[in-house]
Scaffold this motif. Structure first.
Motif, mmCIF file in Angstrom:
data_model
loop_
_atom_site.group_PDB
_atom_site.id
_atom_site.type_symbol
_atom_site.label_atom_id
_atom_site.label_comp_id
_atom_site.label_asym_id
_atom_site.label_seq_id
_atom_site.Cartn_x
_atom_site.Cartn_y
_atom_site.Cartn_z
ATOM 1 N N TYR A 229 -1.553 14.397 2.051
ATOM 2 C CA TYR A 229 -1.856 13.100 2.661
ATOM 3 C C TYR A 229 -0.816 12.092 2.208
ATOM 4 O O TYR A 229 -0.467 12.044 1.026
ATOM 5 C CB TYR A 229 -3.252 12.643 2.221
ATOM 6 N N GLY B 113 -1.006 8.689 3.357
ATOM 7 C CA GLY B 113 -1.490 7.438 3.921
ATOM 8 C C GLY B 113 -1.720 7.613 5.415
ATOM 9 O O GLY B 113 -1.430 8.658 5.986
ATOM 10 N N LYS C 196 -0.949 3.380 -6.311
ATOM 11 C CA LYS C 196 -2.077 3.556 -7.226
ATOM 12 C C LYS C 196 -1.790 3.000 -8.632
ATOM 13 O O LYS C 196 -1.883 1.794 -8.818
ATOM 14 C CB LYS C 196 -2.534 5.018 -7.210
ATOM 15 N N GLU D 247 3.560 16.111 -1.683
ATOM 16 C CA GLU D 247 2.908 15.727 -2.937
ATOM 17 C C GLU D 247 3.290 16.819 -3.945
ATOM 18 O O GLU D 247 2.856 17.961 -3.793
ATOM 19 C CB GLU D 247 1.385 15.710 -2.782
ATOM 20 N N ILE E 110 -0.181 9.482 -6.348
ATOM 21 C CA ILE E 110 -1.180 9.855 -7.366
ATOM 22 C C ILE E 110 -0.495 10.260 -8.677
ATOM 23 O O ILE E 110 -0.892 9.819 -9.755
ATOM 24 C CB ILE E 110 -2.070 11.029 -6.884
ATOM 25 N N SER F 199 0.846 -1.201 0.000
ATOM 26 C CA SER F 199 0.000 0.000 0.000
ATOM 27 C C SER F 199 0.878 1.247 0.000
ATOM 28 O O SER F 199 2.052 1.203 0.412
ATOM 29 C CB SER F 199 -0.911 0.031 1.230
ATOM 30 N N GLY F 200 0.283 2.344 -0.445
ATOM 31 C CA GLY F 200 0.977 3.626 -0.422
ATOM 32 C C GLY F 200 1.322 4.043 0.992
ATOM 33 O O GLY F 200 2.365 4.656 1.236
ATOM 34 N N THR F 201 0.449 3.725 1.928
ATOM 35 C CA THR F 201 0.705 4.027 3.335
ATOM 36 C C THR F 201 2.029 3.409 3.781
ATOM 37 O O THR F 201 2.889 4.079 4.352
ATOM 38 C CB THR F 201 -0.437 3.463 4.215
HETATM 39 C C1 PLP Z 1 -3.574 7.261 -1.788
HETATM 40 C C2 PLP Z 1 -2.360 7.974 -1.274
HETATM 41 C C3 PLP Z 1 -1.511 7.416 -0.304
HETATM 42 C C4 PLP Z 1 -1.864 6.156 0.430
HETATM 43 O O1 PLP Z 1 -1.911 5.052 -0.374
HETATM 44 P P1 PLP Z 1 -2.781 3.773 0.135
HETATM 45 O O2 PLP Z 1 -2.493 2.749 -0.899
HETATM 46 O O3 PLP Z 1 -4.197 4.233 0.201
HETATM 47 O O4 PLP Z 1 -2.246 3.403 1.476
HETATM 48 C C5 PLP Z 1 -0.350 8.069 -0.005
HETATM 49 N N1 PLP Z 1 -0.028 9.235 -0.588
HETATM 50 C C6 PLP Z 1 -0.815 9.810 -1.504
HETATM 51 C C7 PLP Z 1 -0.382 11.090 -2.147
HETATM 52 C C8 PLP Z 1 -2.021 9.213 -1.859
HETATM 53 O O5 PLP Z 1 -2.836 9.835 -2.725
#
Ligand code: PLP
Length: 431
Positions: free
Chosen positions: A146, A148, A269, A208, A244, A118-120
């Motif tokens: 954000y 995660g 993503k 970001e 993203i 996961s991104g988190t």
């Molecule tokens: C969606 C997102 C995350 C987290 O990713 P997950 O797969 O939902 O844990 C982290 N950073 C950004 C910029 C995101 O948009």
């Protein structure tokens, strides 16, 4: 507001009894717009059907992963073929090497890359690595960005600038976020002030490069360059969270679009092509601080999972073979222009931010350049717009503070149908 169909109503009732709030990720519950969430049944290209058989043109696209649209044949075939040969091994596979090579080819600042689920996890691990590599503890993040649901990053500004962050969720001890410093986005002076006071203790700035989680907010000219320069000056790492923007704004992500090279990059993503995969990477000298070579630990039972790697490989290969970015720019530009016109014709004040195929129409006359200005948006008016569009078969994000995505599967007809719905819906908002 459309009435939920029978099947949706039943499912929503069961879901709420069995799953907290009825959802496995909070924004899906429609809390910000009211009403009953749509339960998806099947998707193809730019559209999906709900469990009651209603069809929608989708601009959420699973919150970003589906740049090729729903159920892209090449991605589905790759996943099918891979799963038939075994779903997981907990051993290295050729697919991991293939995806790693694609990532490092598309994003040259990444010499080595580590996959996560996961991104988190990827953002959490990138921060741990930055701290381990620099031997410093503090991390700068931006208000409204954000990364995660990492404990230490779930923080907003406390009593303002240069204040140690306070958690913005229950369940996170204040001591977990006290190493996180918050600054407003697009405000170089705020970052200068933090470095002036605490520079030698700052391990990393995480950003970001185009914000997507307060709605879309672009970096002002020179802002990313400034972050590059000040982090380098102070021996801190610059971490781009491109979960993203990676593979969306260009094959090389926002760093290619803006020509600014971070030390570490977080991906997710699109990288997983619709399955759970994310990654972080950067210069070999930094990445080699990870176990088993170095002293920074990070692991995962399903990291580099074959099915997810196959979906990622199929997605990135499709993007690399036929880069869609010029067409996405044209389609998204047409959509953005039409939405702005629809609002203007109805006399509804809006501010629009768009970079490539990600955009947000804010219901405010105030220019949106950071989280504070994003929050001037009229969220009640957004909720009415959302429901008007939903009733017309257009699925937008169920919150004002999200990015809308156009995929390669969207067509000019989709955009025209969307704009016709927008003109009709905007007219109802004026009253
Ligand atoms: C969606 C997102 C995350 C987290 O990713 P997950 O797969 O939902 O844990 C982290 N950073 C950004 C910029 C995101 O948009």
């Amino acid at each position: 507001m459309i009435e939920p169909g029978e099947r949706s109503k039943e499912l929503w009732q069961s879901a709420r009894a069995l799953i907290p709030g009825g959802v496995n990720s909070p924004v899906r519950a429609f809390g910000a717009v009211g009403g009953t969430p749509v339960f998806a049944e099947r998707g193809a290209g730019s559209r999906f059907q709900d469990v009651d058989g209603r069809e929608f043109i989708d601009y959420v696209m699973s919150w970003g992963p589906l740049i090729l649209g729903h159920a892209h044949p090449a991605v589905v075939a790759a996943v099918r073929e891979t799963c038939a040969k075994g779903m997981t091994f907990g051993m290295p596979t050729a697919l991991e090497v293939r995806l790693a090579r694609l990532v490092t080819t598309c994003v040259p600042s990444i010499q080595k890359v580590r996959m996560t689920s996961s991104g988190t996890e990827a953002a959490m691990s990138a921060i741990r690595l930055a701290r381990g590599f620099t031997g410093r503890d503090l991390v700068v993040k931006f208000d409204g960005c954000y990364h995660g649901h990492v404990d230490g990053l779930l923080a907003a500004a406390g009593s303002g600038l240069a204040t140690f962050a306070i958690p913005d969720t229950r369940g996170v001890p204040a001591s977990y976020t006290e190493k996180t410093l918050i600054a407003p986005y697009n405000d170089p002076d705020a970052v200068r002030a933090l470095f002036a006071r605490l520079g030698p203790q700052i391990a990393a700035v995480i950003v970001e490069p185009v914000a997507g989680n307060m709605g879309v907010v672009a970096p002002q000219p020179g802002y990313l360059e400034f972050l590059r320069e000040i982090t380098a000056q102070h021996g801190a790492l610059l971490v781009f969270d491109e979960v993203i923007t990676g593979f969306r704004l260009a094959l090389g992500g926002a760093q290619a679009l803006y020509g600014v090279t971070p030390d570490l990059t977080v991906l997710g993503k699109i990288l997983g092509g619709g399955l759970p995969a994310a990654a972080y990477g950067g210069r070999a000298e930094i990445m080699d601080a990870l176990a088993p070579l170095g002293g920074v630990y990070q692991a995962g039972t399903l990291s580099g999972n074959p099915a997810a790697m196959a979906a990622g490989v199929a997605t990135l290969e499709a993007l690399a073979a036929n880069p869609p970015y010029a067409r996405l720019e044209a389609l998204a530009g047409h959509l953005a222009e039409g939405l702005r016109e629809a609002a203007a014709r109805a006399g509804i004040p809006v501010w629009q931010n768009r970079v490539g195929s990600m955009q947000t129409l804010f219901f405010t006359a105030t220019p949106v350049t950071d989280y504070r200005t994003a929050k001037t948006a009229d969220t009640r008016r957004y909720a009415r717009f959302f429901h008007g569009m939903l009733a017309a078969g257009i699925y937008l994000a169920p919150s004002q503070f999200e990015a809308g995505f156009v995929s390669t599967a969207h067509t000019e007809q989709d955009i025209e149908q969307t704009l016709a719905a927008a003109r009709a819906t905007m007219a109802t908002l004026a009253s």
